[in-house]
Motif scaffolding. Structure first.
Motif, short mmCIF file in Angstrom:
data_model
loop_
_atom_site.label_atom_id
_atom_site.label_comp_id
_atom_site.label_asym_id
_atom_site.label_seq_id
_atom_site.Cartn_x
_atom_site.Cartn_y
_atom_site.Cartn_z
N LEU A 88 -23.92 18.38 -2.20
CA LEU A 88 -23.90 16.93 -2.06
C LEU A 88 -22.82 16.19 -2.43
CD1 LEU A 88 -25.93 15.01 -1.02
CD2 LEU A 88 -26.64 14.53 -3.57
N ILE A 89 -22.29 16.61 -3.65
CA ILE A 89 -20.97 15.96 -4.17
C ILE A 89 -19.77 16.40 -3.05
CG2 ILE A 89 -19.16 15.67 -5.94
CD1 ILE A 89 -21.62 16.20 -7.86
N LEU B 61 -22.98 3.75 -16.16
CA LEU B 61 -21.97 4.47 -16.39
C LEU B 61 -20.62 3.65 -15.74
CD1 LEU B 61 -20.91 7.12 -17.44
CD2 LEU B 61 -21.01 8.15 -15.36
N LEU B 65 -17.35 2.17 -17.73
CA LEU B 65 -15.94 2.87 -17.30
C LEU B 65 -15.32 1.83 -16.61
CD1 LEU B 65 -16.91 6.48 -16.03
CD2 LEU B 65 -15.91 6.05 -18.25
N SER B 68 -11.43 1.49 -17.05
CA SER B 68 -10.42 2.53 -17.02
C SER B 68 -10.51 3.33 -15.69
CB SER B 68 -10.96 3.61 -18.06
OG SER B 68 -12.25 3.90 -17.96
N ILE B 69 -10.98 2.67 -14.71
CA ILE B 69 -10.88 3.15 -13.22
C ILE B 69 -9.87 2.35 -12.59
CG2 ILE B 69 -12.09 3.58 -11.21
CD1 ILE B 69 -14.92 3.80 -12.60
N THR B 77 -14.40 7.23 -7.21
CA THR B 77 -14.98 7.45 -8.34
C THR B 77 -16.56 7.03 -8.11
OG1 THR B 77 -13.18 6.74 -9.18
CG2 THR B 77 -14.63 7.35 -10.87
N ILE B 81 -19.80 9.65 -8.98
CA ILE B 81 -20.83 9.48 -10.10
C ILE B 81 -22.29 9.27 -9.36
CG2 ILE B 81 -21.59 7.55 -11.79
CD1 ILE B 81 -18.73 7.06 -12.41
N THR B 84 -23.51 12.60 -8.37
CA THR B 84 -23.99 13.32 -9.42
C THR B 84 -25.37 13.06 -9.83
OG1 THR B 84 -21.84 13.42 -10.23
CG2 THR B 84 -23.18 13.98 -12.01
N PRO C 17 -2.62 7.96 -14.55
CA PRO C 17 -4.02 7.57 -14.79
C PRO C 17 -4.97 7.81 -13.53
CG PRO C 17 -2.30 5.61 -15.13
CD PRO C 17 -1.70 6.93 -14.48
N THR C 21 -8.04 9.73 -14.48
CA THR C 21 -9.69 9.38 -14.20
C THR C 21 -10.37 10.03 -13.34
OG1 THR C 21 -8.75 7.13 -14.13
CG2 THR C 21 -11.01 7.28 -13.43
N LEU C 22 -9.73 10.61 -12.05
CA LEU C 22 -10.47 11.36 -11.22
C LEU C 22 -10.96 12.65 -11.79
CD1 LEU C 22 -8.98 10.78 -7.80
CD2 LEU C 22 -11.14 10.09 -8.62
N ILE C 25 -13.85 12.04 -14.36
CA ILE C 25 -15.00 11.90 -13.79
C ILE C 25 -15.73 13.33 -13.03
CG2 ILE C 25 -16.06 10.97 -11.74
CD1 ILE C 25 -15.74 8.90 -13.90
N SER C 29 -19.06 14.75 -14.13
CA SER C 29 -20.24 14.96 -13.16
C SER C 29 -20.52 16.75 -12.96
CB SER C 29 -19.92 14.54 -11.86
OG SER C 29 -18.63 15.02 -11.18
N LEU C 32 -22.94 17.63 -15.88
CA LEU C 32 -24.05 16.91 -15.90
C LEU C 32 -25.07 17.62 -14.98
CD1 LEU C 32 -23.72 12.98 -15.83
CD2 LEU C 32 -24.85 14.54 -17.58
N VAL C 33 -24.19 17.90 -13.62
CA VAL C 33 -25.15 18.61 -12.42
C VAL C 33 -25.28 20.17 -12.97
CG1 VAL C 33 -24.88 19.70 -10.17
CG2 VAL C 33 -24.11 17.43 -10.63
#
Lengths: 206, 214, 241
Positions: A88-89, B61, B65, B68-69, B77, B81, B84, C17, C21-22, C25, C29, C32-33
Motif C-alpha cells: 500500500l505504501i 502524529l 511533527l 519539523s516537516i 510525508t 503516515i 502506514t 532536513p 524528515t523523510l 518518517i 512507518s 509500525l507496519v
C-alpha cells in the motif's frame, strides 16, 4: 500437520480472461465510477462543463496507465522479496510521483490547461480510482498486458462517465429546478440513474 | 481554512465535524467508501470506525511533527503516515474477522485515498497543536461514521429488510433490490442531501420572515 | 493546498532536513507496519485456515480432517512448508477413521457481474461432485445470489457426475447447465430461471476445473488415499504454528 502454506500458489483453474473482455468489463459492466464508486470526487467536482471534464478525464487516463505499469513492476519486486505488507505504501508513493510528473508536464506544455484543472490535479493523488486500479489488478493477478488493458479500460470508462455527467449537467443549467436541488444532490441522483442504466451492460462477458 | 490562531479547545472544535462541516453531507469528501460499503449497516459501522482510527492516529502524529516537516515534502510525508496507519487497520481487521474483511474488500486499503483524511491533515492537523487536532479529528471521524450509518441503515432496511443482520419484516417483505445495488447508494445519498437542503431552506425562511409561518 | 507558484517563491529549505524528515518518517512507518504484520500474522493465518477448513468440510460431506496436496502434470505431492509451490492446490478431506472422503478444489468463471469463485468437493469413489461453496460473489442480490440460497439449485450438487472417459484424459460427459427443470442426466445442472447466467457460470467453472484437474489427479489418487491423514488433535494444534 503443516500450517496453511503462505507461499503463493498458481491457481491454474481460473478462467483466463481475454483482453477484449477485460477492456469491456472495465469500461462498461464494472465501470469504475458508476459500479465501483471509485473516483467520485472528480466525478462530482469537475463534471460541471464538458471542456474541463474531458482534460480531467484524459489526465486521469494517463496517470492510470503510468501507475498501472509502475504498480505491476513494484508488485513483482515486493513478491520476490516477500514484503507484500509494504504494498500500500509503495503504491501510493508511486502514484503521487506519477501525478507530480503529469502536473509538471502539463505546466510546461499547456499552462492554460494547467490553470483550468487547478486544484484537481494534485487531487488525482487521492483519487481512489487510481489506487483502486493498482490494487484490483494485483488482486486479480493480471499479467503485464492484462494490467495495461485494464488500466486503459478503467480510464476510458472514467472519461465516459464524467463526460456523460458533464453533458447532463450542462443541460440542467438551462432548466428550472426546485431550489433545494441546487448543489450536489441532483448530481448524485443523476449518478444513480446513470449507474442503473450501466447495469444493463452487466452480463456482457457471460 | 483560515482558522484563527488561538489554541483554546471549544465545543465547536469537536462539533463542527459532526454537523456544520460534516465531511460527507456538507463537504462531500471521501465519497467513495460512503457509497461503496454502505449496503449494510454493519459494514458502514466498521468502515466508519476504521476511518475514525486512521484520521485520529494520522492527525495526532502529523500535529506532533508539524514543526519539523519541511513544506516541500509535507504531502509526501502525510501520505506515508496515512498509508502506514491504513496498513495497520487492514491487518487488524483481517485478524478480527475475515468475513468482515471480505465484505469491505479493497475499500479498507482505499481509505488512503480518502480525500477527507489528507484534507484534514493539510488544513487542520498541520496547523494546530495535538490536543486540538485530536478533538477535531474525533468529531470529524464521528461525523463521517454517522453519515455512513445514515446511508447504511436506510439501504439495509429497504434493500434487505433487515438491520444489522436482524430480520425486521419477516419473510413476506419483498426487498427493494435497487437499494443494495450501486445505484441505490447514489439515490439514497442524493435523497439525504435533498432532505438537509430542504430543512436548511425552511429554517432560513422562518428566520427571515417569521410572520409567514404563523 | 498552496499553488505551485506559491511554493516556488518560498525560500527553499536546505535538502538536509528534507531528507532527514523523510528518512525518519519512512523508518517510523516501516517499524509500525512490520510490528503490526508480525503481531497479526499468526492470527490471520489461523483465521484463514479456519475459513478454508470450514469450506472444505462443507463441500466434502463427512470430512473431519484435511490435508493439502499440489497437483501437477506428472505428480501429486503433499504440501510441505519447503516443498514445491507450483501446481493446483487441492484439499483432501478424511473422516474419523482416516478414509478419504473427497478432494476439494477451487474453480472460477465469469458470472453476471464479476468472477464467481467457488470451492467444490469431488468424491473419488462415486466419481461425482458432492458439494459446492461460493467463495466470492458479486452477483445481483436477489437474482444471482440464488446460486447460494436456492435449494433446488444446491440439490444439483448432491451427486453431480464427473466421470473420466475411458482414455482418462477428459471427462466422459461435459458438465453442462441446462434450462431450468430439464435436467435428465446426472452430469447436468438444472439452471435457476431468472439467474441463468450465474447458473451457467457455475457449470462452466466446474467443467473447466474438472476437465483440467481430474485427468491429473485421478491416476495419483492413491497418493492422497494412502497419505497419513492428520489426527484431529494435530489439526486443531496446527493453527498455533
Amino acid at each position: 500437520m503443516q500450517p496453511a502454506p503462505l507461499k503463493h500458489h498458481k491457481v491454474t483453474t481460473m478462467a483466463t480472461e481475454t483482453l477484449s473482455f477485460i477492456f469491456l468489463n472495465a469500461v462498461l459492466a464494472n465501470n469504475f465510477v458508476l459500479a465501483l464508486f471509485l473516483g467520485l470526487c472528480p466525478f462530482l467536482g469537475v463534471s460541471g462543463k464538458i471542456n474541463t471534464a474531458l482534460p480531467m478525464g484524459l489526465a486521469t487516463l494517463f496517470v492510470m496507465l503510468v501507475s498501472s505499469v509502475c504498480a505491476f513492476l513494484i508488485n513483482e519486486v515486493l513478491v520476490a522479496f516477500e514484503i507484500e505488507f509494504l504494498r500500500l505504501i509503495a503504491y501510493i508513493a508511486v502514484i503521487a510521483s506519477a501525478v507530480q510528473l503529469v502536473e509538471m508536464t502539463l505546466k510546461k506544455f499547456s499552462p492554460a490547461l494547467f490553470r483550468s484543472l487547478g486544484i484537481f490535479l494534485p487531487l488525482i493523488t487521492t483519487n481512489c480510482a487510481i489506487l483502486g486500479l493498482a490494487l484490483f489488478q494485483t488482486f486479480k493477478e493480471y499479467s503485464f498486458l492484462q494490467s495495461l488493458v485494464y488500466a486503459l479500460g478503467a480510464g476510458v470508462g472514467f472519461i465516459l462517465a464524467i463526460l456523460l455527467m458533464a453533458g447532463l449537467r450542462e443541460k440542467l443549467e438551462l432548466s428550472t429546478m426546485p431550489s433545494i436541488t441546487q448543489g450536489a444532490a441532483v448530481s448524485l441522483m443523476l449518478g444513480g440513474l446513470l449507474s442503473l442504466s450501466f447495469m444493463g451492460f452487466a452480463g456482457l462477458g457471460g | 481554512m483560515a482558522k484563527k490562531q488561538d489554541n483554546t479547545i471549544t465545543w465547536d472544535t469537536f462539533s463542527e465535524g459532526l454537523w456544520r462541516e460534516n465531511p460527507v453531507f456538507v463537504m462531500l469528501l471521501g465519497m467513495c467508501p460512503v457509497l461503496a460499503v454502505t449496503n449494510s449497516a454493519i459494514n458502514a459501522l466498521a468502515m466508519g470506525i476504521a476511518t475514525l482510527f486512521v484520521l485520529l492516529a494520522s492527525g495526532t502524529l502529523i500535529s506532533l511533527l508539524r514543526n519539523s516537516i519541511p513544506k516541500q515534502v509535507r504531502i509526501a510525508t502525510y501520505i506515508v503516515i496515512i498509508a502506514t496507519f491504513v496498513t495497520i487497520v487492514d491487518y487488524t481487521i483481517q485478524a478480527i474477522s475475515l468475513d468482515l474483511y471480505n465484505a469491505l474488500g479493497a475499500f479498507i486499503q482505499l481509505i488512503v485515498a480518502n480525500c477527507m483524511i489528507l484534507g484534514r491533515a493539510e488544513a487542520y492537523s498541520s496547523r494546530n497543536p495535538p490536543l486540538k487536532s485530536i478533538v477535531n479529528a474525533t468529531g470529524m471521524g464521528l461525523g463521517f461514521t454517522l453519515a455512513l450509518l445514515c446511508l447504511g441503515v436506510v439501504r439495509e432496511i429497504l434493500g434487505a429488510g433487515s438491520l444489522f443482520g436482524i430480520d425486521l419484516f419477516g419473510p413476506r417483505f419483498e426487498p427493494w433490490v435497487v437499494m443494495v445495488l450501486p445505484a441505490g447508494g447514489f439515490l439514497v445519498l442524493g435523497a439525504w442531501l435533498l432532505l438537509f437542503e430542504w430543512l436548511k431552506q425552511r429554517k432560513s425562511e422562518t428566520e427571515l420572515n417569521p410572520a409567514s409561518e404563523s | 493546498m498552496s499553488t505551485p507558484e506559491a511554493q516556488a517563491i518560498q525560500p527553499s529549505t536546505p535538502t538536509g532536513p528534507m531528507i532527514r524528515t523523510l528518512m525518519g518518517i519512512a523508518m517510523l512507518s516501516g517499524f509500525l507496519v512490520v510490528l503490526t504484520y508480525q503481531l497479526t500474522k499468526p492470527i490471520i493465518a489461523e483465521n484463514q485456515r479456519r475459513a478454508i477448513e470450514a469450506a472444505v468440510f462443507q463441500v466434502i460431506p463427512g470430512a473431519v480432517a484435511r490435508r493439502d496436496f499440489l497437483v501437477t502434470e506428472s505428480a501429486v505431492t503433499a504440501v510441505t512448508p519447503d516443498g514445491p509451490t507450483e501446481g493446483v492446490l487441492v484439499y483432501a478431506g478424511y473422516d474419523q477413521q482416516g478414509n478419504l472422503k473427497g478432494v476439494a478444489a477451487k474453480a472460477g468463471a465469469q458470472g453476471y457481474a464479476d468472477m464467481i469463485h467457488l470451492l467444490y468437493g469431488y468424491d473419488a469413489d462415486c466419481e461425482c461432485i458432492r458439494g459446492i461453496k461460493v467463495l466470492k460473489l458479486a452477483e445481483t442480490p436477489g437474482l444471482g445470489d440464488k446460486i447460494i440460497t436456492d435449494a433446488n439449485f444446491v440439490a444439483n450438487f448432491d451427486a453431480l457426475e464427473a466421470k473420466l472417459s475411458a482414455g482418462g484424459d477428459k471427462l466422459a460427459n461435459e458438465i453442462v447447465t441446462v434450462k431450468a427443470g430439464t435436467k435428465q442426466n446426472p452430469w447436468e445442472i438444472d439452471a435457476i430461471s431468472g439467474a441463468t447466467i450465474s447458473s451457467q457460470a457455475v457449470g462452466k467453472a466446474l467443467n473447466q476445473s474438472a476437465q483440467q484437474l481430474l485427468p491429473q489427479l485421478m491416476p495419483h489418487i492413491d497418493v492422497i488415499r494412502n497419505a497419513p491423514p492428520p489426527s484431529e488433535a494435530e489439526t486443531s494444534d496446527s493453527g498455533t504454528q
